[in-house]
Design a protein around this motif. Structure first.
Motif, PDB file in Angstrom:
ATOM      1  N   LYS A   1       0.697  -0.894  -0.003  1.00  0.00           N
ATOM      2  CA  LYS A   1      -0.007  -0.054  -0.261  1.00  0.00           C
ATOM      3  C   LYS A   1       1.042   1.165  -0.069  1.00  0.00           C
TER       4      LYS A   1
ATOM      5  N   ASN B   1       1.667   5.036   7.679  1.00  0.00           N
ATOM      6  CA  ASN B   1      -0.560   4.665   7.766  1.00  0.00           C
ATOM      7  C   ASN B   1      -1.365   5.798   7.466  1.00  0.00           C
TER       8      ASN B   1
ATOM      9  N   ASN C   1      -2.824   6.265   4.170  1.00  0.00           N
ATOM     10  CA  ASN C   1      -4.609   6.171   4.092  1.00  0.00           C
ATOM     11  C   ASN C   1      -5.405   7.687   3.162  1.00  0.00           C
TER      12      ASN C   1
ATOM     13  N   LYS D   1      -4.240   7.500  -0.698  1.00  0.00           N
ATOM     14  CA  LYS D   1      -4.902   6.556  -1.386  1.00  0.00           C
ATOM     15  C   LYS D   1      -6.038   6.898  -1.440  1.00  0.00           C
TER      16      LYS D   1
ATOM     17  N   MET E   1     -13.200   8.655   7.438  1.00  0.00           N
ATOM     18  CA  MET E   1     -11.891   8.947   7.731  1.00  0.00           C
ATOM     19  C   MET E   1     -11.296  10.107   8.828  1.00  0.00           C
TER      20      MET E   1
END
Length: 449
Positions: A277, A322, A326, A329, A420
């Motif tokens: 990722k 992360n 994220n 992404k 989020m």
């Protein structure tokens, strides 16, 4: 609605009585996170957003710019009321008694003793120069922030730098009742205005030159710096963990602490997925060596102990990336669904945001993108990267330059970002496409008695 320090915080309603002497504007906030404002031109949609912002960033003197009878709003069942008035006040400079404007506060129907009046110290350039060492005065009303090389008007100093003042100084210049101040501090507010595509910047020379720069280019540089900072912190974390690695291995072998073969295999797959990722989002570079491709069948307990420590440390390192990964992404996914066919948005630490023409494999300058594409990049960047978690985000006319399909997708995108960031969003719009079938979350402004 959002969560702050484990507690649910919500601005439930916001009422302005007789705005412009005409309108009783009330916003009832939707509990699911998104609320939409609609109403005819001139009814005060943008003004309502500004008033909310000024109240929660403690710029209450800006409320004197507007005509209204009173403001009333509810935070977690606590009802706060603000009314304009006048009081006699001794002038600090010449001891004369003057009549000055004030704001009176009520909490749950009880009038509080302390009134708000504008503190003249906040209009003094020398006050800000003394309190904020990293700013310098370039004219009687304009400062330059030496950290960002941007110019700030003295009227905006409270908004930009109040949080950098010591707590004692904050209390000295803010005569807002403490009961009110505590409630206001529960809500963070961010306004995304209609003037999004251009940003006022400065040159790097000694002259006071104001420039306009495309916001997409500024955001690209910002993201590059964000990635660089996170990777630097990631490297420091890795060094600290690596320094302790031998000791942790010895202890794990002595105490025979290790995961089972099956658990190690699961951990290996989990770590590899996280690493992939980060590569896809441009945070890490592709490594030709698959350092996790280890045969775990029939390993002895010493090897299992070593791998257990190694996998645990590797996961800690990768998980540190992360949050930004994220964010990138979801940013890339949303934009690559919207860009014109043949265009692709990419992100990496060396170039920040870039858009390529895939067929010709060439970069497209960000300021050569269409205004709609720039609007999407700026809006989503503001929401994803520049807005703190647990914030009330105010968005003015997000439909500007967006085609009909992008307008229809806007609420869906907002919903993902709310999930989020755990935030509240208030949207002022004229677009029925943005509303779609969500009239249940609409507050209609412009009512006249």
């Amino acid at each position: 609605m959002y969560i702050k320090e484990g507690k649910i915080i919500m601005l439930e309603r916001f009422l302005v009585k007789k705005l412009f002497g005409l309108f009783d504007n009330e916003i009832v906030f939707n509990k699911d996170g998104s609320t939409i404002l609609v109403g005819p031109n001139g009814c005060g949609k943008t003004t309502m957003l500004n008033m909310i912002k000024f109240i929660f960033v403690k710029n209450h003197y800006r409320l004197f710019e507007y005509e209204f009878e009173y403001i009333e709003f509810t935070i977690n069942g606590q009802i706060i009321k603000l009314e304009k008035g006048e009081i006699e006040q001794k002038d600090d400079f010449n001891d004369e008694i003057n009549t000055v404007k004030c704001i009176r506060y009520s909490l749950n129907g009880e009038m509080l003793d302390e009134e708000y009046t504008r503190n003249r110290r906040t209009l003094s350039p020398s006050f800000w120069e003394k309190q904020i060492p990293d700013i310098t005065r370039v004219s009687s009303k304009v400062f330059r922030d030496l950290r960002t090389m941007k110019y700030v008007n003295i009227e905006d100093m409270m908004e930009k730098y109040f949080g950098e003042l010591t707590e004692s100084v904050q209390r000295e210049i803010l005569n807002i009742p403490l009961e009110i101040l505590k409630l206001l501090n529960e809500v963070n507010v961010e306004l995304i205005s209609t003037n999004r595509l251009m940003t006022i910047t400065s040159n790097t020379g000694p002259r006071y030159d104001v420039l306009q720069t495309e916001t997409v280019e500024i955001f690209s540089e910002e993201l590059k710096e964000k990635i660089s900072k996170v990777l630097s912190e990631y490297a420091n974390l890795s060094q600290r963990l690596d320094a302790k690695f031998p000791t942790k291995i010895i202890n794990a072998i002595k105490e025979k602490k290790h995961l089972s073969e099956e658990e190690l295999k699961e951990k290996s797959v989990e770590i590899e997925n996280i690493r992939k990722k980060h590569i896809e989002t441009g945070i890490l570079e592709e490594n030709e060596e698959d350092y996790l491709n280890v045969n775990l069948d029939g390993i002895d307990y010493n090897t299992a102990s070593i791998l257990t420590v190694y996998y645990e440390d590797t996961k800690i390192k990768l998980e540190y990336l992360n949050e930004i990964s994220n964010q990138i992404k979801i940013f890339m996914e949303m934009l690559n669904k919207k860009l014109s066919p043949g265009k692709e948005l990419l992100i990496n630490g060396s170039s920040g945001i870039s858009v390529i023409q895939k067929q010709q494999n060439r970069n497209i300058r960000l300021n050569n993108l269409s205004s709609g594409e720039q609007q999407e990049i700026v809006l989503l960047y503001e929401l994803i990267f520049k807005t703190d978690k647990n914030t009330l985000v105010l968005i003015d006319e997000p439909e500007i330059s967006l085609n009909v399909k992008w307008q229809r997708d806007f609420l869906e995108d907002i919903s993902k970002i709310i999930d989020m960031n755990k935030s509240q969003v208030l949207i002022a719009t004229h677009s029925p496409q943005i509303i779609g079938d969500r009239w249940d979350i609409v507050s209609n402004l412009g009512k006249v008695d």
